[in-house]
Design a protein around this motif. Structure first.
Motif, PDB file in Angstrom:
ATOM      1  N   PHE A  33      41.799  35.234  30.770  1.00 40.80           N
ATOM      2  CA  PHE A  33      43.217  35.532  30.859  1.00 40.80           C
ATOM      3  C   PHE A  33      44.096  34.675  30.531  1.00 40.80           C
ATOM      4  O   PHE A  33      43.999  33.412  30.199  1.00 40.80           O
ATOM      5  N   ASP A  34      45.429  35.328  30.051  1.00 44.53           N
ATOM      6  CA  ASP A  34      46.387  34.390  29.397  1.00 44.53           C
ATOM      7  C   ASP A  34      47.316  33.950  30.714  1.00 44.53           C
ATOM      8  O   ASP A  34      47.749  34.841  31.537  1.00 44.53           O
ATOM      9  N   ASP A  35      47.291  32.344  31.043  1.00 43.50           N
ATOM     10  CA  ASP A  35      47.720  32.096  32.240  1.00 43.50           C
ATOM     11  C   ASP A  35      49.171  31.939  32.265  1.00 43.50           C
ATOM     12  O   ASP A  35      49.675  31.670  33.376  1.00 43.50           O
ATOM     13  N   THR A  36      50.047  32.451  31.175  1.00 44.77           N
ATOM     14  CA  THR A  36      51.391  32.570  31.297  1.00 44.77           C
ATOM     15  C   THR A  36      51.633  34.180  31.883  1.00 44.77           C
ATOM     16  O   THR A  36      52.810  34.543  32.229  1.00 44.77           O
ATOM     17  N   LYS A  37      50.745  35.190  31.884  1.00 46.44           N
ATOM     18  CA  LYS A  37      50.792  36.383  32.177  1.00 46.44           C
ATOM     19  C   LYS A  37      50.129  36.859  33.524  1.00 46.44           C
ATOM     20  O   LYS A  37      50.450  37.781  33.983  1.00 46.44           O
ATOM     21  N   ALA A  38      49.051  35.980  33.926  1.00 47.58           N
ATOM     22  CA  ALA A  38      48.062  36.337  34.952  1.00 47.58           C
ATOM     23  C   ALA A  38      47.771  35.187  35.711  1.00 47.58           C
ATOM     24  O   ALA A  38      48.152  34.026  35.173  1.00 47.58           O
ATOM     25  N   SER A  39      47.456  35.320  36.805  1.00 46.31           N
ATOM     26  CA  SER A  39      46.950  34.221  37.757  1.00 46.31           C
ATOM     27  C   SER A  39      45.657  34.638  38.568  1.00 46.31           C
ATOM     28  O   SER A  39      45.349  35.885  38.479  1.00 46.31           O
ATOM     29  N   VAL A  40      45.069  33.827  39.202  1.00 49.39           N
ATOM     30  CA  VAL A  40      43.826  33.818  39.830  1.00 49.39           C
ATOM     31  C   VAL A  40      44.180  34.995  41.077  1.00 49.39           C
ATOM     32  O   VAL A  40      43.400  35.979  41.679  1.00 49.39           O
ATOM     33  N   GLU A  41      45.441  34.590  41.723  1.00 53.42           N
ATOM     34  CA  GLU A  41      45.879  35.600  42.711  1.00 53.42           C
ATOM     35  C   GLU A  41      46.127  36.998  42.206  1.00 53.42           C
ATOM     36  O   GLU A  41      45.675  37.736  43.033  1.00 53.42           O
ATOM     37  N   ALA A  42      46.664  37.098  40.993  1.00 54.02           N
ATOM     38  CA  ALA A  42      46.747  38.611  40.483  1.00 54.02           C
ATOM     39  C   ALA A  42      45.443  39.279  40.287  1.00 54.02           C
ATOM     40  O   ALA A  42      45.069  40.159  40.550  1.00 54.02           O
ATOM     41  N   LEU A  43      44.315  38.396  39.976  1.00 54.48           N
ATOM     42  CA  LEU A  43      43.151  38.926  39.706  1.00 54.48           C
ATOM     43  C   LEU A  43      42.202  39.142  40.994  1.00 54.48           C
ATOM     44  O   LEU A  43      41.861  40.390  41.166  1.00 54.48           O
ATOM     45  N   THR A  44      42.555  38.364  42.010  1.00 51.38           N
ATOM     46  CA  THR A  44      41.871  38.660  43.310  1.00 51.38           C
ATOM     47  C   THR A  44      42.517  39.709  44.057  1.00 51.38           C
ATOM     48  O   THR A  44      41.794  40.504  44.567  1.00 51.38           O
ATOM     49  N   LYS A  45      43.984  40.036  43.841  1.00 51.37           N
ATOM     50  CA  LYS A  45      44.659  41.102  44.390  1.00 51.37           C
ATOM     51  C   LYS A  45      43.973  42.519  43.708  1.00 51.37           C
ATOM     52  O   LYS A  45      43.773  43.399  44.630  1.00 51.37           O
ATOM     53  N   ALA A  46      43.962  42.432  42.340  1.00 52.86           N
ATOM     54  CA  ALA A  46      43.506  43.656  41.864  1.00 52.86           C
ATOM     55  C   ALA A  46      42.199  44.068  42.235  1.00 52.86           C
ATOM     56  O   ALA A  46      41.912  45.294  42.443  1.00 52.86           O
ATOM     57  N   SER A  47      41.138  43.171  42.426  1.00 52.65           N
ATOM     58  CA  SER A  47      39.763  43.436  42.788  1.00 52.65           C
ATOM     59  C   SER A  47      39.964  43.872  44.178  1.00 52.65           C
ATOM     60  O   SER A  47      39.293  44.830  44.503  1.00 52.65           O
ATOM     61  N   GLU A  48      40.746  43.353  45.161  1.00 53.56           N
ATOM     62  CA  GLU A  48      40.852  43.732  46.363  1.00 53.56           C
ATOM     63  C   GLU A  48      41.316  45.041  46.828  1.00 53.56           C
ATOM     64  O   GLU A  48      41.061  45.981  47.594  1.00 53.56           O
ATOM     65  N   ASN A  49      42.328  45.409  45.820  1.00 54.39           N
ATOM     66  CA  ASN A  49      43.099  46.587  45.842  1.00 54.39           C
ATOM     67  C   ASN A  49      42.007  47.922  45.321  1.00 54.39           C
ATOM     68  O   ASN A  49      42.401  49.136  45.720  1.00 54.39           O
ATOM     69  N   ALA A  50      41.069  47.285  44.618  1.00 55.91           N
ATOM     70  CA  ALA A  50      40.100  48.415  44.024  1.00 55.91           C
ATOM     71  C   ALA A  50      38.985  48.596  45.046  1.00 55.91           C
ATOM     72  O   ALA A  50      38.044  49.406  45.056  1.00 55.91           O
ATOM     73  N   GLY A  51      39.058  47.620  46.237  1.00 55.83           N
ATOM     74  CA  GLY A  51      38.189  47.847  47.328  1.00 55.83           C
ATOM     75  C   GLY A  51      37.053  46.923  47.370  1.00 55.83           C
ATOM     76  O   GLY A  51      36.057  46.857  48.285  1.00 55.83           O
ATOM     77  N   TYR A  52      37.303  45.811  46.732  1.00 57.99           N
ATOM     78  CA  TYR A  52      36.174  44.763  46.375  1.00 57.99           C
ATOM     79  C   TYR A  52      36.737  43.417  46.582  1.00 57.99           C
ATOM     80  O   TYR A  52      37.417  42.759  45.602  1.00 57.99           O
ATOM     81  N   PRO A  53      37.180  42.988  47.743  1.00 56.35           N
ATOM     82  CA  PRO A  53      37.835  41.548  47.864  1.00 56.35           C
ATOM     83  C   PRO A  53      36.909  40.694  47.127  1.00 56.35           C
ATOM     84  O   PRO A  53      35.653  40.451  47.016  1.00 56.35           O
ATOM     85  N   ALA A  54      37.473  39.575  46.354  1.00 57.88           N
ATOM     86  CA  ALA A  54      37.087  38.654  45.582  1.00 57.88           C
ATOM     87  C   ALA A  54      37.869  37.251  45.850  1.00 57.88           C
ATOM     88  O   ALA A  54      38.747  37.382  46.316  1.00 57.88           O
ATOM     89  N   SER A  55      37.208  36.188  45.410  1.00 55.47           N
ATOM     90  CA  SER A  55      37.683  34.859  45.635  1.00 55.47           C
ATOM     91  C   SER A  55      37.096  34.121  44.645  1.00 55.47           C
ATOM     92  O   SER A  55      35.983  34.290  43.809  1.00 55.47           O
ATOM     93  N   LEU A  56      37.970  32.753  44.103  1.00 58.63           N
ATOM     94  CA  LEU A  56      37.701  32.082  43.403  1.00 58.63           C
ATOM     95  C   LEU A  56      35.945  31.542  43.436  1.00 58.63           C
ATOM     96  O   LEU A  56      36.035  30.797  44.702  1.00 58.63           O
ATOM     97  N   LYS A  57      35.239  31.282  42.730  1.00 56.54           N
ATOM     98  CA  LYS A  57      33.680  30.739  42.880  1.00 56.54           C
ATOM     99  C   LYS A  57      34.003  29.569  42.321  1.00 56.54           C
ATOM    100  O   LYS A  57      34.550  28.979  41.324  1.00 56.54           O
ATOM    101  N   LYS A  58      33.526  28.514  43.257  1.00 58.58           N
ATOM    102  CA  LYS A  58      33.527  26.879  43.264  1.00 58.58           C
ATOM    103  C   LYS A  58      32.133  26.517  42.500  1.00 58.58           C
ATOM    104  O   LYS A  58      31.127  26.998  42.800  1.00 58.58           O
TER     105      LYS A  58
END
Length: 91
Positions: A66-91
């Motif tokens: 993703f373009d980090d000026t338009k999106a963030s990890v938080e936006a990605l995890t929220k989108a996944s969670e809103n779809a019913g699949y909680p996600a977190s940054l994998k380390k």
């Protein structure tokens, strides 16, 4: 006036270079069937700035570019969670 035009032209050419493409791997442990990755991919792809989303059911993860000026990890995890699949940054 020429200096102003030159400055605007310079900014227009440099600005896109400041945007950085970032790739992250998200852990999505709630995917329990082969159809789940389709839902997760659709949700992630709808986030503004996402250019690529690959979801792997076997690994229970999503690799997102993703373009980090338009999106963030938080936006990605929220989108996944809103779809019913909680996600977190994998380390």
């Amino acid at each position: 006036m020429k200096k102003l035009f030159a400055a605007l032209a310079f900014i227009a050419t440099v600005s896109p270079a400041l945007a950085a493409s970032q790739t992250v791997t998200l852990s999505v442990p709630g995917m329990t069937c082969a159809a789940c990755p389709i839902t997760v991919k659709k949700a992630l792809s709808k986030v503004e700035g996402v250019t690529k989303a690959d979801v792997n059911f076997d690994e229970r993860e999503a690799i997102v570019t993703f373009d980090d000026t338009k999106a963030s990890v938080e936006a990605l995890t929220k989108a996944s969670e809103n779809a019913g699949y909680p996600a977190s940054l994998k380390k």
